[in-house]
Design an enzyme around this catalytic site. Structure first.
Site, PDB file in Angstrom:
ATOM      1  N   ASN A  81       0.803  -1.221   0.000  1.00  0.00           N
ATOM      2  CA  ASN A  81       0.000   0.000   0.000  1.00  0.00           C
ATOM      3  C   ASN A  81       0.838   1.273   0.000  1.00  0.00           C
ATOM      4  OD1 ASN A  81      -2.715  -1.145   0.102  1.00  0.00           O
ATOM      5  ND2 ASN A  81      -2.077  -1.947   2.090  1.00  0.00           N
ATOM      6  N   ARG A 124      -6.963   0.560  13.327  1.00  0.00           N
ATOM      7  CA  ARG A 124      -7.893  -0.550  13.535  1.00  0.00           C
ATOM      8  C   ARG A 124      -7.423  -1.446  14.674  1.00  0.00           C
ATOM      9  NH1 ARG A 124      -7.227  -4.046   8.097  1.00  0.00           N
ATOM     10  NH2 ARG A 124      -7.560  -2.015   7.131  1.00  0.00           N
ATOM     11  N   SER A 126     -13.013  -7.314   4.571  1.00  0.00           N
ATOM     12  CA  SER A 126     -13.071  -5.855   4.466  1.00  0.00           C
ATOM     13  C   SER A 126     -14.304  -5.319   5.177  1.00  0.00           C
ATOM     14  CB  SER A 126     -13.097  -5.442   2.990  1.00  0.00           C
ATOM     15  OG  SER A 126     -11.915  -5.813   2.327  1.00  0.00           O
ATOM     16  N   ARG A 163     -20.658 -18.319 -31.909  1.00  0.00           N
ATOM     17  CA  ARG A 163     -19.761 -17.409 -31.186  1.00  0.00           C
ATOM     18  C   ARG A 163     -19.921 -15.982 -31.726  1.00  0.00           C
ATOM     19  NH1 ARG A 163     -15.334 -19.717 -28.428  1.00  0.00           N
ATOM     20  NH2 ARG A 163     -14.121 -17.836 -28.827  1.00  0.00           N
TER      21      ARG A 163
END
Length: 436
Positions: A54, A103, A114, A193
């Protein structure tokens, strides 16, 4: 707000505070109360695929910095947060203008979802009404994506909005290894297709962001109630999960990422610290006691490239710098740049006043604590790879090259890329206005 973290002055000058923006004043709930809209980026320190991904530098910017810049510049959020359990991520988040939620260990485990982390954040912040979970690994997110998606909630009363991308992939039933069963098509008829241009494709979540109202999150949902998707173009749908994604994402973000480039359309000046940027910070002494420094020819070329495009380059040298003023003057003459003796903020701003410039028109390349104020204020700032942490935390671009080893050339090329993108955008806007 009850979660920990103080809002630091944003490093993006020229953008009004979101709390006072006209858009913010229109966000009224059913009782006429203004709703608090928060952006939340989850950035745990224990990434397994890419350690500390991150805050790993992507095209010179910490990964989380790309989405923070887009979130802050969108001006639609009353607060922008990073949820983390890591000190270094916290420092980077604050340097890029976010508040930080530390947190708890209970929601910092590998198995934590999450949603569980978002629910903890919501419980600790009872005044939040709408939450936007932005994925840190989506570096091609732009402010307009967030503005348009949020408008679906504020103007059309949707309760959740999430990002999708259109894909044209034919899907087949998985056959487990060793099984005797045959596969089957899941979204096509092999006998018919379709051509790509004859098939609308399918909408796939790209994970860039999820808007949800507080009641939905409290129920354990990010998608629910009256919900709608927001479609993003494929070029903006970038996700980084493992190391092999990194070089591809870097090329994509250089082309399609958000650089805050509206601030650079009138870019006119680069201020460059001599010691530790143009030179490697070392001073050599001859037998006769004469000072000498080495200058990389690539850096000199970078300066000339900027000058050719009409960007003035001024060298700055502190009275505390290890090189003498006489040597700094010789470097100034060699490069054809004006020299500013003294790097205090007041001296720099006096120079800008004399040249009738604002910080939005100025780039700054520095390398240490003395540069921090200017790094924070400049429309674009950079530091060499080997700059100390205090400077790295304040900058908007961290060079891959070290001081005296091409950092000035690299930063010059970065400036020219942004100017090219800004000019291209202006031309597109001009064509669009002429068409309509």
């Amino acid at each position: 707000m009850s979660a920990s973290g103080d809002q630091k002055k944003r490093p993006f000058p020229g953008v009004e505070d979101v709390q006072d923006s006209p858009m913010a004043k229109k966000r009224l709930g059913k009782q006429g109360k203004k709703r608090h809209i928060a952006a939340l980026i989850l950035a745990r320190g224990g990434s397994k695929g890419i350690p500390l991904k991150n805050i790993k530098l992507l095209a010179g910017v910490p990964l989380v910095g790309w989405v923070l810049r887009a979130a802050i510049d969108s001006q639609v959020f009353d607060s922008v947060w990073v949820s983390t359990d890591h000190d270094e991520i916290e420092n980077v988040a604050k340097a890029w203008g976010a508040q930080v939620h530390r947190r708890s260990p209970e929601v910092s485990k590998d198995a934590t979802s999450s949603l569980e982390t978002i629910q903890e954040f919501v419980r600790l912040n009872p005044d939040l009404d709408i939450i936007c979970n932005i994925q840190a690994t989506s570096p091609c997110l732009h402010p307009h994506h967030l503005k348009e998606a949020l408008a679906l909630i504020t103007n059309q009363d949707y309760e959740s909005v999430f990002a999708v991308v259109r894909r044209h992939h034919f899907r087949w039933l998985e056959v487990k290894k060793g099984a005797s069963a045959c596969t089957e098509p899941l979204n096509l008829d092999p006998a018919k297709r379709p051509r790509r241009q004859d098939w609308a494709g399918e909408l796939i979540e790209n994970g860039s962001f999820y808007f949800a109202t507080r009641p939905l999150v409290e129920k354990g949902l990010l998608q629910g109630g009256k919900m709608i998707y927001y479609e993003m173009l494929p070029e903006y749908s970038v996700d980084i999960d493992v190391d092999i994604d990194w070089p591809v994402a870097e090329q994509r973000v250089l082309r399609f990422g958000y650089f805050g480039m509206d601030k650079l359309e009138a870019f006119k000046l680069l201020l460059c610290n001599v010691s530790g940027c143009l030179t490697d910070g070392q001073v050599y002494m001859s037998a006769g006691g004469e000072q000498m420094v080495s200058v990389n020819t690539r850096d000199e070329t970078g300066i000339r490239m900027l000058q050719k495009e009409g960007v003035e380059v001024i060298l700055i040298c502190s009275s505390e710098a290890p090189i003498s003023s006489g040597l700094a003057e010789k470097l100034s003459q060699r490069t054809g740049c004006e020299l500013l003796q003294g790097m205090e903020l007041g001296q720099v701003e006096a120079l800008m006043k004399r040249k009738k410039l604002t910080w939005n028109e100025v780039a700054y390349l520095g390398n240490d604590e003395i540069d921090v104020d200017c790094l924070n204020l400049a429309g674009l700032s950079g530091v060499p790879r080997d700059a100390p942490v205090v400077a790295l935390n304040a900058t908007k671009y961290a060079c891959r090259d070290a001081a005296g080893r091409g950092a000035v050339r690299e930063f010059a090329e970065h400036i020219l890329l942004l100017l090219k993108k800004a000019k291209s955008k202006m031309e597109q806007d001009r064509i669009h206005r002429n068409l309509f």
